[in-house]
Write an enzyme that holds these catalytic residues in place. Structure first.
Site, PDB file in Angstrom:
ATOM      1  N   TRP A  16     -49.397 -86.134  30.731  1.00  0.00           N
ATOM      2  CA  TRP A  16     -49.258 -85.153  31.798  1.00  0.00           C
ATOM      3  C   TRP A  16     -48.159 -85.621  32.747  1.00  0.00           C
ATOM      4  O   TRP A  16     -48.157 -86.781  33.171  1.00  0.00           O
ATOM      5  CB  TRP A  16     -50.584 -85.019  32.541  1.00  0.00           C
ATOM      6  CG  TRP A  16     -50.643 -83.808  33.407  1.00  0.00           C
ATOM      7  CD1 TRP A  16     -50.087 -83.668  34.655  1.00  0.00           C
ATOM      8  CD2 TRP A  16     -51.275 -82.567  33.104  1.00  0.00           C
ATOM      9  NE1 TRP A  16     -50.327 -82.405  35.134  1.00  0.00           N
ATOM     10  CE2 TRP A  16     -51.053 -81.709  34.207  1.00  0.00           C
ATOM     11  CE3 TRP A  16     -52.010 -82.092  32.012  1.00  0.00           C
ATOM     12  CZ2 TRP A  16     -51.539 -80.410  34.255  1.00  0.00           C
ATOM     13  CZ3 TRP A  16     -52.502 -80.801  32.052  1.00  0.00           C
ATOM     14  CH2 TRP A  16     -52.266 -79.966  33.159  1.00  0.00           C
ATOM     15  N   HIS A  46     -56.789 -89.281  30.950  1.00  0.00           N
ATOM     16  CA  HIS A  46     -56.585 -87.934  30.422  1.00  0.00           C
ATOM     17  C   HIS A  46     -55.380 -87.853  29.493  1.00  0.00           C
ATOM     18  O   HIS A  46     -54.820 -86.780  29.282  1.00  0.00           O
ATOM     19  CB  HIS A  46     -56.453 -86.944  31.583  1.00  0.00           C
ATOM     20  CG  HIS A  46     -57.651 -86.940  32.469  1.00  0.00           C
ATOM     21  ND1 HIS A  46     -58.754 -86.149  32.240  1.00  0.00           N
ATOM     22  CD2 HIS A  46     -57.945 -87.676  33.567  1.00  0.00           C
ATOM     23  CE1 HIS A  46     -59.667 -86.385  33.164  1.00  0.00           C
ATOM     24  NE2 HIS A  46     -59.202 -87.312  33.965  1.00  0.00           N
ATOM     25  N   HIS A  50     -59.243 -86.495  24.908  1.00  0.00           N
ATOM     26  CA  HIS A  50     -60.092 -87.063  25.953  1.00  0.00           C
ATOM     27  C   HIS A  50     -61.183 -86.085  26.382  1.00  0.00           C
ATOM     28  O   HIS A  50     -61.091 -84.877  26.151  1.00  0.00           O
ATOM     29  CB  HIS A  50     -59.254 -87.438  27.175  1.00  0.00           C
ATOM     30  CG  HIS A  50     -58.628 -86.259  27.856  1.00  0.00           C
ATOM     31  ND1 HIS A  50     -57.452 -85.696  27.435  1.00  0.00           N
ATOM     32  CD2 HIS A  50     -59.030 -85.521  28.938  1.00  0.00           C
ATOM     33  CE1 HIS A  50     -57.141 -84.664  28.208  1.00  0.00           C
ATOM     34  NE2 HIS A  50     -58.092 -84.540  29.136  1.00  0.00           N
ATOM     35  N   ASP A  52     -63.173 -84.634  29.723  1.00  0.00           N
ATOM     36  CA  ASP A  52     -63.174 -84.506  31.182  1.00  0.00           C
ATOM     37  C   ASP A  52     -64.596 -84.673  31.699  1.00  0.00           C
ATOM     38  O   ASP A  52     -65.507 -83.982  31.237  1.00  0.00           O
ATOM     39  CB  ASP A  52     -62.698 -83.108  31.607  1.00  0.00           C
ATOM     40  CG  ASP A  52     -61.193 -82.974  31.632  1.00  0.00           C
ATOM     41  OD1 ASP A  52     -60.498 -83.967  31.371  1.00  0.00           O
ATOM     42  OD2 ASP A  52     -60.717 -81.857  31.917  1.00  0.00           O
ATOM     43  N   HIS A  56     -63.817 -85.264  37.550  1.00  0.00           N
ATOM     44  CA  HIS A  56     -62.370 -85.063  37.468  1.00  0.00           C
ATOM     45  C   HIS A  56     -61.909 -83.951  38.413  1.00  0.00           C
ATOM     46  O   HIS A  56     -60.828 -84.032  38.995  1.00  0.00           O
ATOM     47  CB  HIS A  56     -61.998 -84.731  36.022  1.00  0.00           C
ATOM     48  CG  HIS A  56     -60.564 -84.408  35.796  1.00  0.00           C
ATOM     49  ND1 HIS A  56     -59.535 -85.158  36.305  1.00  0.00           N
ATOM     50  CD2 HIS A  56     -59.973 -83.396  35.094  1.00  0.00           C
ATOM     51  CE1 HIS A  56     -58.386 -84.638  35.934  1.00  0.00           C
ATOM     52  NE2 HIS A  56     -58.611 -83.558  35.216  1.00  0.00           N
ATOM     53  N   HIS A 156     -62.048 -74.672  34.409  1.00  0.00           N
ATOM     54  CA  HIS A 156     -62.827 -75.915  34.520  1.00  0.00           C
ATOM     55  C   HIS A 156     -64.119 -75.670  35.301  1.00  0.00           C
ATOM     56  O   HIS A 156     -65.215 -76.058  34.865  1.00  0.00           O
ATOM     57  CB  HIS A 156     -62.016 -76.995  35.248  1.00  0.00           C
ATOM     58  CG  HIS A 156     -61.061 -77.756  34.397  1.00  0.00           C
ATOM     59  ND1 HIS A 156     -59.819 -77.277  34.077  1.00  0.00           N
ATOM     60  CD2 HIS A 156     -61.158 -78.991  33.814  1.00  0.00           C
ATOM     61  CE1 HIS A 156     -59.180 -78.180  33.339  1.00  0.00           C
ATOM     62  NE2 HIS A 156     -59.974 -79.230  33.169  1.00  0.00           N
ATOM     63  N   GLU A 168     -60.570 -82.143  25.499  1.00  0.00           N
ATOM     64  CA  GLU A 168     -59.192 -81.649  25.476  1.00  0.00           C
ATOM     65  C   GLU A 168     -58.292 -82.536  24.617  1.00  0.00           C
ATOM     66  O   GLU A 168     -58.626 -83.670  24.307  1.00  0.00           O
ATOM     67  CB  GLU A 168     -58.632 -81.585  26.901  1.00  0.00           C
ATOM     68  CG  GLU A 168     -59.364 -80.589  27.786  1.00  0.00           C
ATOM     69  CD  GLU A 168     -58.964 -80.666  29.251  1.00  0.00           C
ATOM     70  OE1 GLU A 168     -59.066 -79.638  29.940  1.00  0.00           O
ATOM     71  OE2 GLU A 168     -58.568 -81.766  29.718  1.00  0.00           O
TER      72      GLU A 168
END
Length: 207
Positions: A16, A46, A50, A52, A56, A156, A168
């Protein structure tokens, strides 16, 4: 047959933008210790494939070691939504969710080694829909269940409110739609907002 649906972790693993990249380095070599190689890793929670944890995106949410492990092991249904720019409840009209607790969405959006610049929209209304159908885990082959520029993280929060856990960064290109057995256990990290996983699917119908 076993399908490895996790992304490879190395120095080139997409991260990310702005987050901590993955790295592995030898702390001591066998030549230095006289007996063993000992390595260390650095990574965001992440990066790549992974789980969540609710923490998070919700400060009083459960952390990774508090999540029930049975959610991440058991029968899973892979659903092909690769033609969809937006994924809504209408895309599941013909799906039989009987005895299904885990759904994995195959979008085919993130198939290369570069971090995607655009991903399909997952309608937040999918949360209540999955709850009504007894689904407790949603997995995606995307870096997020929300748009990449989202700050409100509506999907989310909708999934959390509906009791649906989030997996994810899957790699589903070589997996056909259908039923499998999923294993995707997060690490037992106290207080963590997420965890890398080694995710696999088992297909008992193939030799």
């Amino acid at each position: 047959m076993i399908y490895d649906i996790s992304r490879l972790l190395n120095a080139n693993t997409p991260t990310w933008p702005g987050d901590t990249p993955f790295s592995y380095d030898l702390t001591w070599s066998q030549e230095e210790t006289g007996s063993v190689n000992v390595g260390q890793i650095t990574t965001s929670c992440h990066t790549a494939t992974h789980v969540d944890a609710p923490f998070h995106f919700k400060s009083n949410g459960m952390t990774i070691e508090q999540l029930p492990l049975d959610i991440f092991v058991g029968p899973a249904l892979v659903v092909d939504v690769s033609t969809k720019g937006e994924i809504t409840v209408n895309d599941f009209e013909d799906i039989d969710f009987t005895n299904v607790r885990r759904v994995l969405l195959k979008t085919e959006t993130w198939t290369g080694d570069e971090f995607p610049t655009q991903i399909p929209i997952i309608d937040p209304e999918l949360g209540p829909f999955l709850l009504e159908n007894g689904i407790e885990l949603l997995g995606v082959d995307l870096p997020s269940v929300d748009p990449l520029d989202s700050k409100t993280l509506d999907t989310h929060h909708s999934l959390l409110k509906s009791g649906v856990h989030i997996l994810e960064g899957l790699r589903l290109s070589n997996v056909a739609p259908g039923e499998y057995r999923l294993t995707a256990l997060p690490l037992n990290i106290e207080g963590a907002d997420g965890s890398p996983v080694r995710a696999i699917l088992e297909d008992d119908t193939q030799a």
